[in-house]
Motif scaffolding. Sequence first.
Motif, PDB file in Angstrom:
ATOM      1  N   MET A  70       0.804  -1.204   0.000  1.00  0.00           N
ATOM      2  CA  MET A  70       0.000   0.000   0.000  1.00  0.00           C
ATOM      3  C   MET A  70       0.848   1.270   0.000  1.00  0.00           C
ATOM      4  N   THR A  71       2.155   1.127  -0.049  1.00  0.00           N
ATOM      5  CA  THR A  71       3.017   2.299   0.036  1.00  0.00           C
ATOM      6  C   THR A  71       2.779   3.262  -1.111  1.00  0.00           C
ATOM      7  N   SER A  72       2.572   2.755  -2.331  1.00  0.00           N
ATOM      8  CA  SER A  72       2.341   3.651  -3.466  1.00  0.00           C
ATOM      9  C   SER A  72       1.017   4.389  -3.322  1.00  0.00           C
ATOM     10  N   ALA A  73       0.004   3.727  -2.797  1.00  0.00           N
ATOM     11  CA  ALA A  73      -1.279   4.385  -2.559  1.00  0.00           C
ATOM     12  C   ALA A  73      -1.175   5.396  -1.424  1.00  0.00           C
ATOM     13  N   ASN A  74      -0.256   5.143  -0.497  1.00  0.00           N
ATOM     14  CA  ASN A  74      -0.093   6.037   0.646  1.00  0.00           C
ATOM     15  C   ASN A  74       0.689   7.297   0.309  1.00  0.00           C
ATOM     16  N   SER A  75       1.455   7.293  -0.763  1.00  0.00           N
ATOM     17  CA  SER A  75       2.347   8.417  -1.037  1.00  0.00           C
ATOM     18  C   SER A  75       1.590   9.727  -1.246  1.00  0.00           C
ATOM     19  N   VAL A  76       0.453   9.682  -1.901  1.00  0.00           N
ATOM     20  CA  VAL A  76      -0.339  10.891  -2.137  1.00  0.00           C
ATOM     21  C   VAL A  76      -0.917  11.405  -0.828  1.00  0.00           C
ATOM     22  N   VAL A  77      -1.454  10.495  -0.022  1.00  0.00           N
ATOM     23  CA  VAL A  77      -2.049  10.889   1.257  1.00  0.00           C
ATOM     24  C   VAL A  77      -0.967  11.395   2.210  1.00  0.00           C
ATOM     25  N   ARG A  78       0.185  10.727   2.208  1.00  0.00           N
ATOM     26  CA  ARG A  78       1.305  11.146   3.064  1.00  0.00           C
ATOM     27  C   ARG A  78       1.770  12.547   2.686  1.00  0.00           C
ATOM     28  N   ALA A  79       1.896  12.815   1.387  1.00  0.00           N
ATOM     29  CA  ALA A  79       2.325  14.133   0.917  1.00  0.00           C
ATOM     30  C   ALA A  79       1.321  15.214   1.320  1.00  0.00           C
ATOM     31  N   ALA A  80       0.037  14.917   1.200  1.00  0.00           N
ATOM     32  CA  ALA A  80      -0.991  15.883   1.597  1.00  0.00           C
ATOM     33  C   ALA A  80      -0.955  16.141   3.095  1.00  0.00           C
ATOM     34  N   LEU A  81      -0.731  15.095   3.875  1.00  0.00           N
ATOM     35  CA  LEU A  81      -0.665  15.232   5.331  1.00  0.00           C
ATOM     36  C   LEU A  81       0.489  16.138   5.741  1.00  0.00           C
ATOM     37  N   ILE A  82       1.655  15.906   5.179  1.00  0.00           N
ATOM     38  CA  ILE A  82       2.833  16.704   5.530  1.00  0.00           C
ATOM     39  C   ILE A  82       2.691  18.132   5.024  1.00  0.00           C
ATOM     40  N   LEU A  83       2.081  18.312   3.854  1.00  0.00           N
ATOM     41  CA  LEU A  83       1.883  19.648   3.304  1.00  0.00           C
ATOM     42  C   LEU A  83       0.918  20.469   4.157  1.00  0.00           C
ATOM     43  N   ARG A  84      -0.175  19.850   4.577  1.00  0.00           N
ATOM     44  CA  ARG A  84      -1.175  20.574   5.371  1.00  0.00           C
ATOM     45  C   ARG A  84      -0.762  20.750   6.827  1.00  0.00           C
ATOM     46  N   TYR A  85      -0.094  19.754   7.364  1.00  0.00           N
ATOM     47  CA  TYR A  85       0.275  19.776   8.787  1.00  0.00           C
ATOM     48  C   TYR A  85       1.772  19.489   8.915  1.00  0.00           C
ATOM     49  N   PRO A  86       2.601  20.532   8.846  1.00  0.00           N
ATOM     50  CA  PRO A  86       4.063  20.354   8.896  1.00  0.00           C
ATOM     51  C   PRO A  86       4.559  19.729  10.192  1.00  0.00           C
ATOM     52  N   VAL A  87       3.713  19.601  11.200  1.00  0.00           N
ATOM     53  CA  VAL A  87       4.129  18.961  12.450  1.00  0.00           C
ATOM     54  C   VAL A  87       4.528  17.507  12.201  1.00  0.00           C
ATOM     55  N   PHE A  88       4.028  16.903  11.119  1.00  0.00           N
ATOM     56  CA  PHE A  88       4.343  15.516  10.798  1.00  0.00           C
ATOM     57  C   PHE A  88       5.575  15.390   9.890  1.00  0.00           C
ATOM     58  N   ASP A  89       6.224  16.500   9.596  1.00  0.00           N
ATOM     59  CA  ASP A  89       7.385  16.493   8.711  1.00  0.00           C
ATOM     60  C   ASP A  89       8.552  15.694   9.285  1.00  0.00           C
ATOM     61  N   ASP A  90       8.700  15.688  10.600  1.00  0.00           N
ATOM     62  CA  ASP A  90       9.813  14.970  11.237  1.00  0.00           C
ATOM     63  C   ASP A  90       9.540  13.485  11.440  1.00  0.00           C
ATOM     64  N   VAL A  91       8.323  13.046  11.157  1.00  0.00           N
ATOM     65  CA  VAL A  91       7.972  11.634  11.301  1.00  0.00           C
ATOM     66  C   VAL A  91       8.431  10.894  10.046  1.00  0.00           C
ATOM     67  N   ALA A  92       9.071   9.758  10.215  1.00  0.00           N
ATOM     68  CA  ALA A  92       9.585   8.974   9.090  1.00  0.00           C
ATOM     69  C   ALA A  92       8.451   8.534   8.160  1.00  0.00           C
ATOM     70  N   ASP A  93       8.746   8.502   6.868  1.00  0.00           N
ATOM     71  CA  ASP A  93       7.745   8.096   5.880  1.00  0.00           C
ATOM     72  C   ASP A  93       7.217   6.696   6.160  1.00  0.00           C
ATOM     73  N   ALA A  94       8.094   5.789   6.564  1.00  0.00           N
ATOM     74  CA  ALA A  94       7.659   4.413   6.858  1.00  0.00           C
ATOM     75  C   ALA A  94       6.687   4.387   8.030  1.00  0.00           C
TER      76      ALA A  94
END
Length: 125
Positions: free
Chosen positions: A1-25
């Motif tokens: 599911m990592t490829s499906a998660n990449s769009v959602v992960r990018a949106a999460l980090i873009l909207r809420y930079p507090v999650f920027d320091d959390v590892a992608d995995a």
Amino acid sequence: MTSANSVVRAALILRYPVFDDVADATIDAFLDDARLFVPLCRLGDRQDLALMYKAASLMSSSPDLASTLAAGSVKRQKDGDVEIEYQATGSSSSSSSAYPNFEQLYQSVVRTAARISPMVLGYTD
């Protein structure tokens, strides 16, 4: 599911930079967990938004990530001529005041998709 998660992960980090320091995995693992809770088939084009809020809710309630999220909270953000400053309200000891209540945001997205319909009991053809 990592490829499906990449769009959602990018949106999460873009909207809420507090999650920027959390590892992608780590974010991907929480997104995979969130898929177990989110009724994706009923949400249509809002499924990514609901998935993002549920994963953020799970991460913000995780004791392992509490210190990371509290340390990485954004107080001031500047982009070009626009500058945004955040001020936490409520208890200063609570790390959850640094970011919105993601569970409430998730519930507001999912609540609109829940259809209450009458049940037909005892119908025979």
